[in-house]
Design a protein around this motif. Structure first.
Motif, short mmCIF file in Angstrom:
data_model
loop_
_atom_site.label_atom_id
_atom_site.label_comp_id
_atom_site.label_asym_id
_atom_site.label_seq_id
_atom_site.Cartn_x
_atom_site.Cartn_y
_atom_site.Cartn_z
N VAL A 1 6.97 -94.03 7.89
CA VAL A 1 7.63 -92.93 8.49
C VAL A 1 9.04 -93.18 8.60
N GLN B 1 -1.16 -90.99 22.93
CA GLN B 1 -0.80 -89.87 22.20
C GLN B 1 -1.17 -88.37 22.81
N ARG C 1 -0.14 -85.95 10.31
CA ARG C 1 -0.58 -87.46 9.72
C ARG C 1 0.55 -87.85 8.81
N PRO C 2 0.70 -89.13 8.69
CA PRO C 2 2.10 -89.50 7.90
C PRO C 2 1.99 -88.65 6.53
N CYS D 1 2.10 -81.87 15.73
CA CYS D 1 1.15 -83.19 15.30
C CYS D 1 0.91 -83.13 14.02
N SER E 1 8.48 -94.67 18.72
CA SER E 1 6.90 -94.98 18.81
C SER E 1 6.12 -94.73 20.03
N VAL F 1 3.51 -88.27 14.85
CA VAL F 1 2.85 -88.78 13.73
C VAL F 1 1.81 -89.60 13.96
N THR G 1 6.05 -91.84 16.11
CA THR G 1 4.66 -92.35 15.54
C THR G 1 4.10 -93.49 15.94
N ASP G 2 2.95 -93.69 15.29
CA ASP G 2 1.94 -94.82 15.85
C ASP G 2 2.98 -95.84 15.18
N VAL H 1 11.38 -87.65 16.39
CA VAL H 1 9.94 -87.99 15.79
C VAL H 1 9.29 -89.16 16.49
N LEU I 1 3.82 -85.37 6.64
CA LEU I 1 5.11 -85.58 7.72
C LEU I 1 6.20 -84.79 6.76
#
Length: 401
Positions: free
Chosen positions: A250, A204, A222-223, A220, A262, A188, A242-243, A240, A226
């Motif tokens: 998320v 990433q 974006r939120p 890949c 993350s 994400v 995520t940033d 999963v 998702l």
């Protein structure tokens, strides 16, 4: 090779050249790299700042070569240059100490060799200007005679450096050891004002590359995409990632049955400091008005209005604690030796720092009794989901209350 595809500095073995002024150190660095990396002059103190060059040193692989100012520089400005040189030791995997073959070792060089020994940094003594000797001596276990001008023993110097630096690479894996062939891993990646234009940030990129190494299938999104991404999968993803800044959003979108972590937490694990970061996160609950908090980043970048380090983290910490700590910020190579006045150190994922430099910073915090944590770990803790984000690493459960 484009900069986008080069091995990052933090993943390269760092080989630094040290020595007095005018021993031919910069000339030897230029000969070693095959490029005019450093300015060469008969004037003492020509090298005023550390200079770095990325190269391939076979059979070792990607390395970072660093030329440093003379360790015998003089005057107020010279002392600052010496300090900059000694700071390079914190990231040095192999030191090549260049000395004058005709002059022998001076007290400053002997002190440097003693310092390298005390810090456990492997080194090689390169006796330069051997062309001025009646005969070139045979190399020993820790010394080799070379000539930057004539190229004498230059190939042997490279081979010795490659052998001594072998094994200094980070043996840890970023994510591939958590995945199996055919596993789907969802990454994400927010694309907002703080995201670099036209590219992904280094953690990433590295995570995608390491997932492919395992034969996994990185997906890949974006939120905001998702939920759609999860619905389109025939079976739940293995993981999963995520940033950290999107943890709150998320974690609500990803079912509890699916492991979640993350990029920053993975980087902390990769650099070997995840247990320490987990243990230090709870120190945020003890912060009071006026307590000093250091937020440290390993790189320098243009800060946006909603910068994670200088804006979001302080805001989230204030909201969580109800206190008004004093926040201090460092970036790049700047990191204070004296941490005793801080109640907490919050460090980024350190993707741009090599492992030796990360270890030095953590060792400084531990030795001074200062709690230290990581961006991703702290953000997960502040959102009440730290236990969940550590589910992929069951051996860390014992560190949680």
């Amino acid at each position: 090779m484009s900069g986008m595809n080069e091995t990052p500095s933090g993943e390269r073995v760092h080989i630094a050249f040290f020595g007095r002024r005018n021993v031919g150190k910069s000339s030897l660095v230029n000969a070693f790299t095959g490029q005019a990396l450093s300015i060469v002059s008969d004037v003492k103190g020509t090298t005023t700042d550390p200079v770095s060059k990325a190269m391939e040193l076979l059979p070792l692989g990607p390395v970072q070569i660093i030329d440093t100012p003379g360790i015998d520089d003089e005057g107020a400005l010279g002392e600052l240059r010496v300090q900059r040189t000694l700071q390079i030791l914190s990231k040095t995997d192999l030191a090549i100490v260049v000395a004058d073959a005709a002059a022998g070792l001076t007290p400053s060089e002997e002190e440097l060799l003693s310092l390298l020994t005390r810090r456990g940094i492997p080194f090689l003594l390169a006796w330069n200007k051997c062309d001025l000797l009646p005969a070139v001596p045979e190399e020993t276990a820790q010394a080799i005679w070379v000539s930057a001008v004539h190229g004498t023993n230059l190939s042997a110097l490279k081979a010795r450096a490659a052998r001594l630096a072998a094994g200094r690479e980070n043996p840890n894996r970023l994510v591939s050891d958590l995945l199996q062939t055919g596993d789907v891993v969802v990454l994400v990646i927010p694309i907002d004002a703080s995201a670099p234009k036209g590219r992904l940030i280094l953690p990433q990129q590295q995570t995608i590359r390491d997932a492919l190494e395992a034969g996994a299938l990185p997906l890949c999104c974006r939120p905001e995409e998702l939920p759609s991404a999860l619905e389109r999968l025939a079976r739940p993803p293995r993981l999963v990632i995520t940033d950290s800044q999107a943890f709150a959003q998320v974690s609500r979108l990803v079912p509890a049955s699916i492991p979640l972590t993350s990029f920053s937490i993975l980087m902390a694990r990769y650099k070997g400091n995840l247990p320490l970061s987990v243990a230090g996160a709870a120190a945020v609950d003890r912060l009071k008005d006026g307590d000093r908090v250091l937020i440290a980043e390993g790189c320098t970048h243009h800060r946006q209005c909603e910068d994670i380090g200088t804006v979001k983290l302080p805001r989230w910490i204030r909201r969580h604690t109800g206190a008004e700590p004093q926040f201090h910020f460092t970036s790049g190579g700047d990191f204070p030796e004296d941490l005793s006045g801080f109640s907490l150190v919050v460090h980024c994922g350190a993707c741009m720092l090599n492992q030796r430099e990360v270890e030095r910073r953590l060792r400084a915090a531990r030795s001074q009794g200062v709690s230290v944590t990581n961006y991703g770990v702290l953000i997960a803790y502040l959102n009440g989901i730290l236990r969940r984000t550590l589910a992929p690493f069951p051996d860390l459960a014992r560190l949680l209350p």
